[in-house]
Design a protein around this motif. Structure first.
Motif, PDB file in Angstrom:
ATOM      1  N   VAL A 213      -3.002   8.310   9.526  1.00 60.59           N
ATOM      2  CA  VAL A 213      -2.747   8.627   8.113  1.00 60.59           C
ATOM      3  C   VAL A 213      -1.745   7.664   7.480  1.00 60.59           C
ATOM      4  O   VAL A 213      -1.971   7.163   6.365  1.00 60.59           O
ATOM      5  CB  VAL A 213      -2.249  10.084   7.979  1.00 60.59           C
ATOM      6  N   GLU A 214      -0.643   7.369   8.147  1.00 59.79           N
ATOM      7  CA  GLU A 214       0.391   6.531   7.544  1.00 59.79           C
ATOM      8  C   GLU A 214      -0.140   5.139   7.217  1.00 59.79           C
ATOM      9  O   GLU A 214       0.110   4.601   6.132  1.00 59.79           O
ATOM     10  CB  GLU A 214       1.600   6.425   8.475  1.00 59.79           C
TER      11      GLU A 214
ATOM     12  N   MET B 219      -3.332   4.280   6.790  1.00 60.85           N
ATOM     13  CA  MET B 219      -4.318   4.413   5.723  1.00 60.85           C
ATOM     14  C   MET B 219      -3.626   4.524   4.365  1.00 60.85           C
ATOM     15  O   MET B 219      -4.077   3.948   3.368  1.00 60.85           O
ATOM     16  CB  MET B 219      -5.202   5.640   5.962  1.00 60.85           C
ATOM     17  N   GLN B 220      -2.524   5.254   4.305  1.00 61.35           N
ATOM     18  CA  GLN B 220      -1.761   5.370   3.062  1.00 61.35           C
ATOM     19  C   GLN B 220      -1.285   4.001   2.592  1.00 61.35           C
ATOM     20  O   GLN B 220      -1.389   3.664   1.406  1.00 61.35           O
ATOM     21  CB  GLN B 220      -0.554   6.282   3.268  1.00 61.35           C
ATOM     22  N   GLN B 221      -0.741   3.217   3.515  1.00 65.42           N
ATOM     23  CA  GLN B 221      -0.226   1.893   3.168  1.00 65.42           C
ATOM     24  C   GLN B 221      -1.332   0.991   2.635  1.00 65.42           C
ATOM     25  O   GLN B 221      -1.147   0.266   1.650  1.00 65.42           O
ATOM     26  CB  GLN B 221       0.424   1.240   4.386  1.00 65.42           C
TER      27      GLN B 221
ATOM     28  N   ALA C 293      -4.274   1.874   1.298  1.00 71.91           N
ATOM     29  CA  ALA C 293      -4.775   2.352   0.010  1.00 71.91           C
ATOM     30  C   ALA C 293      -3.829   1.981  -1.128  1.00 71.91           C
ATOM     31  O   ALA C 293      -4.273   1.655  -2.238  1.00 71.91           O
ATOM     32  CB  ALA C 293      -4.978   3.860   0.065  1.00 71.91           C
ATOM     33  N   ALA C 294      -2.534   2.020  -0.839  1.00 75.39           N
ATOM     34  CA  ALA C 294      -1.534   1.717  -1.867  1.00 75.39           C
ATOM     35  C   ALA C 294      -1.399   0.225  -2.130  1.00 75.39           C
ATOM     36  O   ALA C 294      -0.861  -0.181  -3.170  1.00 75.39           O
ATOM     37  CB  ALA C 294      -0.176   2.289  -1.453  1.00 75.39           C
TER      38      ALA C 294
ATOM     39  N   ALA D 247     -12.142   5.243   3.799  1.00 74.97           N
ATOM     40  CA  ALA D 247     -11.550   5.463   5.116  1.00 74.97           C
ATOM     41  C   ALA D 247     -12.669   5.703   6.134  1.00 74.97           C
ATOM     42  O   ALA D 247     -13.616   6.447   5.871  1.00 74.97           O
ATOM     43  CB  ALA D 247     -10.613   6.666   5.089  1.00 74.97           C
TER      44      ALA D 247
ATOM     45  N   LEU E 125      -6.292  13.552   4.429  1.00 72.79           N
ATOM     46  CA  LEU E 125      -6.012  12.166   4.057  1.00 72.79           C
ATOM     47  C   LEU E 125      -6.092  11.999   2.542  1.00 72.79           C
ATOM     48  O   LEU E 125      -5.295  11.254   1.954  1.00 72.79           O
ATOM     49  CB  LEU E 125      -6.990  11.228   4.757  1.00 72.79           C
TER      50      LEU E 125
ATOM     51  N   HIS F 164      -2.776  13.177   1.116  1.00 75.48           N
ATOM     52  CA  HIS F 164      -1.631  12.322   1.414  1.00 75.48           C
ATOM     53  C   HIS F 164      -1.736  10.923   0.812  1.00 75.48           C
ATOM     54  O   HIS F 164      -0.716  10.269   0.582  1.00 75.48           O
ATOM     55  CB  HIS F 164      -1.449  12.196   2.931  1.00 75.48           C
ATOM     56  N   SER F 165      -2.955  10.444   0.565  1.00 74.98           N
ATOM     57  CA  SER F 165      -3.116   9.053   0.137  1.00 74.98           C
ATOM     58  C   SER F 165      -3.759   8.899  -1.236  1.00 74.98           C
ATOM     59  O   SER F 165      -3.696   7.820  -1.823  1.00 74.98           O
ATOM     60  CB  SER F 165      -3.977   8.292   1.159  1.00 74.98           C
TER      61      SER F 165
ATOM     62  N   MET G  69      -6.911   8.908  -1.556  1.00 70.47           N
ATOM     63  CA  MET G  69      -8.215   8.296  -1.307  1.00 70.47           C
ATOM     64  C   MET G  69      -9.336   9.266  -1.688  1.00 70.47           C
ATOM     65  O   MET G  69      -9.204  10.472  -1.520  1.00 70.47           O
ATOM     66  CB  MET G  69      -8.339   7.879   0.158  1.00 70.47           C
TER      67      MET G  69
END
Length: 253
Positions: free
Chosen positions: A184-185, A187-189, A191-192, A200, A213, A216-217, A219
Motif C-alpha cells: 500500500v505505501e 502504491m500510494q507514492q 499514485a501521488a 494497481a 487501497l 488510502h491512495s 486510486m
C-alpha cells in the motif's frame, strides 16, 4: 455510475492461459478464448491480456489476439512483444483498444512517445513492474521481472508520464499471485507522483484489498488475475467476477 474500474488480467504463456506467483511458476488455468466468453457473460467492462512469452519469442500472436478481440464484448487491452508503432497499428486494426509496453520501454526507448504522437496518449499504457531488491530498495524490473533496471519506481513513473503514457499499470512483482494484498505505501507514492491515471495490479485477494487501497491512495482502477480465476482455499479454477451491485456496495461508500 461506478467510477472505480475493476479489470481482469489474463496471462498468455507457453501452455496457454496461465497464472503466476511473483512472476514465476506459471500454472495452466484454461483456454483464453473460453475465459473471454465467460467474462462477457459476467458483463466485465474491460479486459487486459498480457503475453508473457511474446518478448522472448519476438512474436506477437496476431491471429489469437484478433480472435480474442472479436469475441470480447468489452474493450480489450493487449501487451507483450510490441516493438514498433506499426505493430500497434495492426493491433488497433484487429480490435485492440489500448496497448501495454514494458520491455520496449527499455529496449526501444523512443517507442512510447512515437505511439503517443501517432495514436494518442490514451492508446498506450506503461507497465511499471517493481519490487524490492536484495538490499531492500525498491526498483523497476523489465522483461517479465527478470532484468533489474536500477531505477526507482517513482522516477520511472514520472519518466513514462513525460514521454506520453496515458496510463500506468503499477505491477507489484513481490505480491503478484499471492492474493495477500498490495504494497500500500509504495502504491500510494506512485499514485501521488503522477497526474495521469494509474492501475494497481499484483496481490489482490478480494475486493476489500482494492477498496482499502482506494481509500488510502485515491486510486480508482484495479487490475487482477487470481481473484477472478481461482475460487476457494484450494484455488480451484473458476472464472468469476462480482456483479454490479456488489461493486457498488464495495466502492461507493
Amino acid at each position: 455510475m461506478l467510477q472505480t474500474r475493476v479489470i481482469p488480467v489474463l496471462l498468455l504463456g507457453k501452455m496457454g492461459m496461465v497464472k503466476t506467483i511473483r512472476f514465476k511458476h506459471p500454472r495452466y488455468v484454461g483456454d483464453v478464448v473460453n475465459a473471454v466468453r465467460l467474462f462477457n457473460d459476467k458483463e466485465v467492462d474491460e479486459l487486459v491480456v498480457l503475453d508473457i512469452e511474446a518478448t522472448a519469442k519476438k512474436r506477437i500472436q496476431f491471429d489469437l489476439i484478433e480472435q480474442l478481440a472479436s469475441e470480447a464484448f468489452m474493450p480489450l487491452t493487449y501487451g507483450g512483444g510490441i516493438t514498433t508503432a506499426d505493430e500497434v497499428a495492426q493491433l488497433l486494426r484487429i480490435g485492440v483498444e489500448k496497448v501495454v509496453l514494458n520491455a520496449a520501454l527499455f529496449t526501444h526507448p523512443k517507442l512510447l512517445s512515437q505511439i503517443a504522437e501517432r495514436f494518442g496518449s490514451s492508446t498506450v499504457i506503461a507497465s511499471v513492474d517493481f519490487k524490492k531488491n536484495v538490499w531492500g530498495k525498491w526498483q523497476v524490473y523489465s522483461h517479465n521481472g527478470r532484468r533489474a533496471t536500477g531505477i526507482h519506481p517513482v522516477d520511472f513513473c514520472r519518466q513514462c508520464e513525460a514521454q506520453g503514457a496515458g496510463e500506468l499499470l503499477l505491477h507489484s512483482i513481490g505480491t503478484d499471485g499471492t492474493m495477500q494484498g498490495y504494497p500500500v505505501e509504495m502504491m500510494q507514492q506512485l499514485a501521488a507522483a503522477v497526474s495521469i491515471p494509474v492501475i494497481a495490479c499484483g496481490g489482490a485477494g478480494s475486493l476489500q484489498h482494492m477498496q482499502q487501497l482506494a481509500v488510502h491512495s485515491g486510486m480508482q482502477a484495479f487490475a487482477a488475475g487470481s481473484v477472478f480465476i481461482y475460487y476457494g482455499p484450494h484455488k480451484a479454477v473458476l472464472i468469476n467476477y462480482p456483479d454490479a451491485a456488489t461493486l457498488r456496495r464495495t466502492f461507493d461508500q
